[in-house]
Design an enzyme around this catalytic site. Structure first.
Site, mmCIF file in Angstrom:
data_model
loop_
_atom_site.group_PDB
_atom_site.id
_atom_site.type_symbol
_atom_site.label_atom_id
_atom_site.label_comp_id
_atom_site.label_asym_id
_atom_site.label_seq_id
_atom_site.Cartn_x
_atom_site.Cartn_y
_atom_site.Cartn_z
ATOM 1 N N LYS A 83 0.522 -1.182 0.252
ATOM 2 C CA LYS A 83 -0.677 -0.262 -0.146
ATOM 3 C C LYS A 83 1.103 0.719 0.084
ATOM 4 O O LYS A 83 1.455 1.439 1.415
ATOM 5 C CB LYS A 83 -0.575 -0.241 1.812
ATOM 6 C CG LYS A 83 -1.840 0.270 0.958
ATOM 7 C CD LYS A 83 -2.024 2.180 0.895
ATOM 8 C CE LYS A 83 -1.788 2.525 1.986
ATOM 9 N NZ LYS A 83 -1.975 4.290 2.028
ATOM 10 N N GLY A 132 6.639 4.991 7.505
ATOM 11 C CA GLY A 132 5.772 6.467 7.461
ATOM 12 C C GLY A 132 6.136 7.291 9.072
ATOM 13 O O GLY A 132 7.030 6.784 9.912
ATOM 14 N N SER A 133 5.268 7.787 9.700
ATOM 15 C CA SER A 133 5.256 8.414 11.036
ATOM 16 C C SER A 133 5.364 7.517 12.003
ATOM 17 O O SER A 133 4.435 6.451 12.133
ATOM 18 C CB SER A 133 3.721 9.677 10.915
ATOM 19 O OG SER A 133 2.983 9.066 10.771
ATOM 20 N N THR A 134 5.574 8.671 12.902
ATOM 21 C CA THR A 134 5.867 7.806 14.496
ATOM 22 C C THR A 134 3.918 7.844 14.814
ATOM 23 O O THR A 134 3.519 6.117 15.671
ATOM 24 C CB THR A 134 6.000 8.469 15.538
ATOM 25 O OG1 THR A 134 7.716 8.307 14.983
ATOM 26 C CG2 THR A 134 5.961 7.889 17.073
ATOM 27 N N GLY A 185 2.806 4.046 13.167
ATOM 28 C CA GLY A 185 3.253 3.117 13.745
ATOM 29 C C GLY A 185 2.986 2.903 14.421
ATOM 30 O O GLY A 185 2.647 1.770 15.120
ATOM 31 N N GLU A 199 9.891 1.197 10.823
ATOM 32 C CA GLU A 199 10.261 2.510 10.809
ATOM 33 C C GLU A 199 9.925 3.822 10.597
ATOM 34 O O GLU A 199 8.857 4.445 9.668
ATOM 35 C CB GLU A 199 11.367 2.281 9.048
ATOM 36 C CG GLU A 199 12.074 1.076 8.566
ATOM 37 C CD GLU A 199 13.354 0.483 9.985
ATOM 38 O OE1 GLU A 199 13.501 1.442 10.012
ATOM 39 O OE2 GLU A 199 14.203 -0.098 9.509
ATOM 40 N N CYS A 236 13.867 10.905 6.959
ATOM 41 C CA CYS A 236 14.016 10.637 8.364
ATOM 42 C C CYS A 236 14.801 10.821 9.505
ATOM 43 O O CYS A 236 15.363 10.870 9.829
ATOM 44 C CB CYS A 236 12.941 9.329 8.540
ATOM 45 S SG CYS A 236 14.311 8.386 7.244
ATOM 46 N N GLU A 270 9.643 16.488 14.221
ATOM 47 C CA GLU A 270 10.225 16.188 13.380
ATOM 48 C C GLU A 270 9.834 17.631 11.987
ATOM 49 O O GLU A 270 8.301 16.944 12.213
ATOM 50 C CB GLU A 270 9.887 14.769 12.699
ATOM 51 C CG GLU A 270 10.530 14.776 11.345
ATOM 52 C CD GLU A 270 10.252 13.453 11.062
ATOM 53 O OE1 GLU A 270 8.764 13.192 11.726
ATOM 54 O OE2 GLU A 270 11.287 12.089 10.314
HETATM 55 P P1 NAD Z 1 2.694 8.454 7.790
HETATM 56 O O1 NAD Z 1 2.699 7.809 8.531
HETATM 57 O O2 NAD Z 1 1.251 10.196 6.920
HETATM 58 O O3 NAD Z 1 2.232 7.675 6.416
HETATM 59 C C1 NAD Z 1 2.473 6.170 6.033
HETATM 60 C C2 NAD Z 1 1.988 5.700 5.361
HETATM 61 O O4 NAD Z 1 1.346 5.025 6.308
HETATM 62 C C3 NAD Z 1 1.545 5.787 3.485
HETATM 63 O O5 NAD Z 1 1.142 5.007 2.835
HETATM 64 C C4 NAD Z 1 -0.114 6.227 4.494
HETATM 65 O O6 NAD Z 1 -1.274 6.123 2.732
HETATM 66 C C5 NAD Z 1 -0.349 4.992 5.338
HETATM 67 N N1 NAD Z 1 -1.186 5.370 6.515
HETATM 68 C C6 NAD Z 1 -1.316 6.680 7.284
HETATM 69 N N2 NAD Z 1 -2.168 6.208 7.530
HETATM 70 C C7 NAD Z 1 -2.011 5.107 8.211
HETATM 71 C C8 NAD Z 1 -3.459 4.289 8.871
HETATM 72 N N3 NAD Z 1 -4.640 4.504 9.716
HETATM 73 N N4 NAD Z 1 -3.352 3.284 8.873
HETATM 74 C C9 NAD Z 1 -2.477 2.310 8.133
HETATM 75 N N5 NAD Z 1 -1.560 3.134 7.291
HETATM 76 C C10 NAD Z 1 -1.835 4.501 7.244
HETATM 77 O O7 NAD Z 1 3.701 8.854 7.057
HETATM 78 P P2 NAD Z 1 4.340 10.276 5.344
HETATM 79 O O8 NAD Z 1 4.067 11.429 6.181
HETATM 80 O O9 NAD Z 1 4.299 9.799 3.858
HETATM 81 O O10 NAD Z 1 6.024 9.761 5.514
HETATM 82 C C11 NAD Z 1 6.313 10.906 6.497
HETATM 83 C C12 NAD Z 1 6.858 9.443 7.673
HETATM 84 O O11 NAD Z 1 7.812 8.811 7.328
HETATM 85 C C13 NAD Z 1 8.613 10.461 8.263
HETATM 86 O O12 NAD Z 1 8.491 10.509 9.737
HETATM 87 C C14 NAD Z 1 9.789 10.007 8.049
HETATM 88 O O13 NAD Z 1 10.615 9.856 9.370
HETATM 89 C C15 NAD Z 1 9.035 8.602 7.776
HETATM 90 N N6 NAD Z 1 10.378 8.163 7.234
HETATM 91 C C16 NAD Z 1 10.789 7.423 8.234
HETATM 92 C C17 NAD Z 1 11.502 6.377 7.541
HETATM 93 C C18 NAD Z 1 12.803 5.604 8.131
HETATM 94 O O14 NAD Z 1 13.267 4.635 7.336
HETATM 95 N N7 NAD Z 1 12.867 5.009 10.080
HETATM 96 C C19 NAD Z 1 11.997 6.254 5.974
HETATM 97 C C20 NAD Z 1 11.257 7.321 5.380
HETATM 98 C C21 NAD Z 1 10.122 8.189 5.861
#
Ligand code: NAD
Length: 509
Positions: A198, A251-253, A256, A274, A311, A412
């Site tokens: 996804k 994605g975001s904490t 997560g 992550e 990130c 962040e």
């Molecule tokens: P996000 O958490 O908003 O979205 C990430 C993914 O999760 C997307 O595909 C989104 O559609 C999905 N998502 C959102 N809500 C959801 C839910 N309720 N249930 C299941 N899936 C859901 O993050 P973002 O804005 O896309 O990405 C940026 C973040 O990612 C930053 O915090 C960044 O630090 C982090 N990031 C971490 C790493 C790492 O390796 N640690 C790498 C890249 C990005």
């Protein structure tokens, strides 16, 4: 078109290709080896961050589509068409897949650039080559996975087998759309799992094409499927599905944490996370001359590259008071004009817009908060005027006089904004570096390796660099401590995390 030819294209060439791609890119869901509309017929607007225009409308998958994909994935897994394929045959398909990605490098690069505004040159020189490396690395590892025979009594043979897990769901972010997705799906596939991705709704295009190329390379259509859609719908349905055995999330904490909840409320699936970061870089009092210059240049790239949407970005610069003023003066001199906003389709541009206007407002708000808390904006601090006004741009920004508990030092930003914190000792530097909910990546700059080792041991983060930043290769585990996550990407350890270990005990007498 391959990357070599792509590197010769002009701004006008890319603009023409982008106009064509916006009309032809596949926007439906890739389920069972075919592109299909969403079961409920929904779509979402894919918005261009350069001017806010609609690139195209993409199918918005929901629970019904996830259910369909999981049924296909499960049948594929059970059939053994991928999960039981001889390792070297699986390897051959993955190598062919990597070759096809290389052959289609220009098109894939363009997809991520038009979706999320990343400079096309970064896509061609960094992202796509790393995508190819990722697949090749995990392909190479496939027949290096071994089980063990443990030491037991004479009439027993006790073995530990490594097996694929089953159906694995991967949820990826938009900041490196294809690369972050491949850090999940490549090891998952290499381990033999049937994998459903996804992607982030801000960057839906490239993953569709990459999944299509997997099937073109000979991969079974049930082994890799892509269901675009909103996180709360398609993402949540995947993470809550009773037949999905693992979720690998980047994605975001905040999200997560929800993934853990979904797992707990459904089938206790394995969860790899992550998440965010607030990378501390410590600059010690002994820095001078060439090492100081290199430290400053690396700090500039460590925060402004990829619009700061990284990130592991080095967003907190912790500088000893003895060198603070010289460091800041050099950073202003070398950093102010180093990254200039422009059209990401122009190969000479190194800073595109942020992913969307919401991000732009959030980052501008954070800069205002920093000022109200006593931070001093040394340069940047605003959106550019003139013709770039329609885009989600932010001028690279440096803020000094920041305290460790200030909002800009804690949240962040995920934008090109760096905070400088002055400290008076190494002890204080360690304390400030660890004053964060995150622990993804950090560094120290010093000529004193004994001191460097102390920082390496005391700073809480998954990756630590000495006199360097944002370096590494596929052998290096990448992943955070604390609320940055619980997993490792890249590396052999990541591959093993997509397997189950099964103990098999043979009573022989
Ligand atoms: P996000 O958490 O908003 O979205 C990430 C993914 O999760 C997307 O595909 C989104 O559609 C999905 N998502 C959102 N809500 C959801 C839910 N309720 N249930 C299941 N899936 C859901 O993050 P973002 O804005 O896309 O990405 C940026 C973040 O990612 C930053 O915090 C960044 O630090 C982090 N990031 C971490 C790493 C790492 O390796 N640690 C790498 C890249 C990005």
């Amino acid at each position: 078109m391959n990357l070599h030819d792509a590197s010769k294209l002009s701004h006008a060439d890319w603009q023409a290709k982008a106009a064509e791609l916006k009309k032809t890119a596949e926007t439906r869901l890739f389920i069972g080896g075919e592109f299909v509309d969403a079961a409920e017929g929904g779509t979402f607007d894919n918005i261009c961050p350069v001017d806010g225009s609609i690139i195209n409308k993409c199918a918005a998958g929901t629970e019904a589509d996830i259910n369909k994909a999981v049924t296909i994935a499960k049948a594929s897994f059970k059939s053994g068409e991928w999960s039981r394929l001889a390792p070297r045959d699986r390897m051959a398909i993955m190598y062919k897949w990597a070759d096809l990605i290389a052959q289609n490098g220009a098109e894939l690069a363009l997809m991520d650039t038009i979706d999320m505004g990343k400079p096309i040159t970064d896509m061609v020189e960094v992202d796509i080559p790393m995508c190819i490396d990722t697949i090749q690395y995990f392909a190479e590892c496939i027949d290096k996975i071994t089980g063990t025979v443990t030491a037991t009594e004479y009439d027993v043979m006790s073995t530990v087998l490594r097996e694929p897990i089953g159906v694995v769901g991967c949820i990826s972010p938009w900041n490196y759309p294809l690369l972050m997705a491949l850090w999940k799906i490549a090891p998952s596939l290499a381990a033999g799992n049937s994998t459903i991705l996804k992607p982030a709704e801000q960057s839906p295009l490239s993953c569709n094409r990459v999944a299509e190329l997997f099937v073109e390379a000979g991969g079974p259509s049930g082994a890799l499927q892509v269901v675009n859609g909103m996180g709360e719908q398609a993402g949540q349905a995947l993470a809550r599905h009773m037949e999905v055995s693992k979720i690998s999330f980047t994605g975001s904490t905040e999200v997560g944490k929800l993934i853990h909840v979904y797992s707990g409320e459904s089938n206790m699936k394995k969860v790899s996370l992550e998440c965010g970061g607030k990378g501390p870089q410590v600059f010690c009092e002994d820095l001078e001359g060439e090492l100081l210059d290199r430290a400053v240049q690396t700090a500039i790239d460590g925060i402004f590259f990829n619009m700061g949407e990284v990130c592991s970005a080095g967003s907190r610069l912790i500088v000893h008071s003895k060198i603070h003023d010289e460091f800041v003066a050099k950073f202003i001199e070398m950093g102010k004009g180093a990254y200039i906003c422009g059209d990401p389709l122009d190969p000479s541009v190194n800073l595109g817009p942020l992913v969307d206007h919401e991000s732009q407002s959030r980052v501008l708000g954070l800069i205002e908060t920093a000022k109200s808390e006593g931070g001093k904006v040394e340069f940047g601090g605003a959106a550019p005027a003139g013709e770039l006004q329609k885009g989600a741009y932010i001028i690279p920004t440096m803020i000094t006089a920041v305290n460790s508990n200030d909002t800009i030092a804690q949240l962040e930003a995920f934008g090109p904004v760096v905070a400088v914190i002055k400290v008076d000792s190494d002890d204080e530097a360690v304390e400030v570096a660890n004053n964060s909910i995150y622990g993804l990546q950090g560094s120290v700059w010093t000529d004193n390796y004994r001191k460097a080792m102390r920082f390496a041991r005391e700073i809480e983060c998954g990756t630590f660099l000495v006199n360097s930043y944002e370096e590494g290769d596929m052998t290096q585990p990448f992943g955070g401590f604390k609320q940055s996550g619980n997993a490792k990407d890249m590396c052999f350890e990541s591959l093993l995390s997509y397997t189950n270990s099964k103990a098999v005990w043979f009573r022989l007498n």
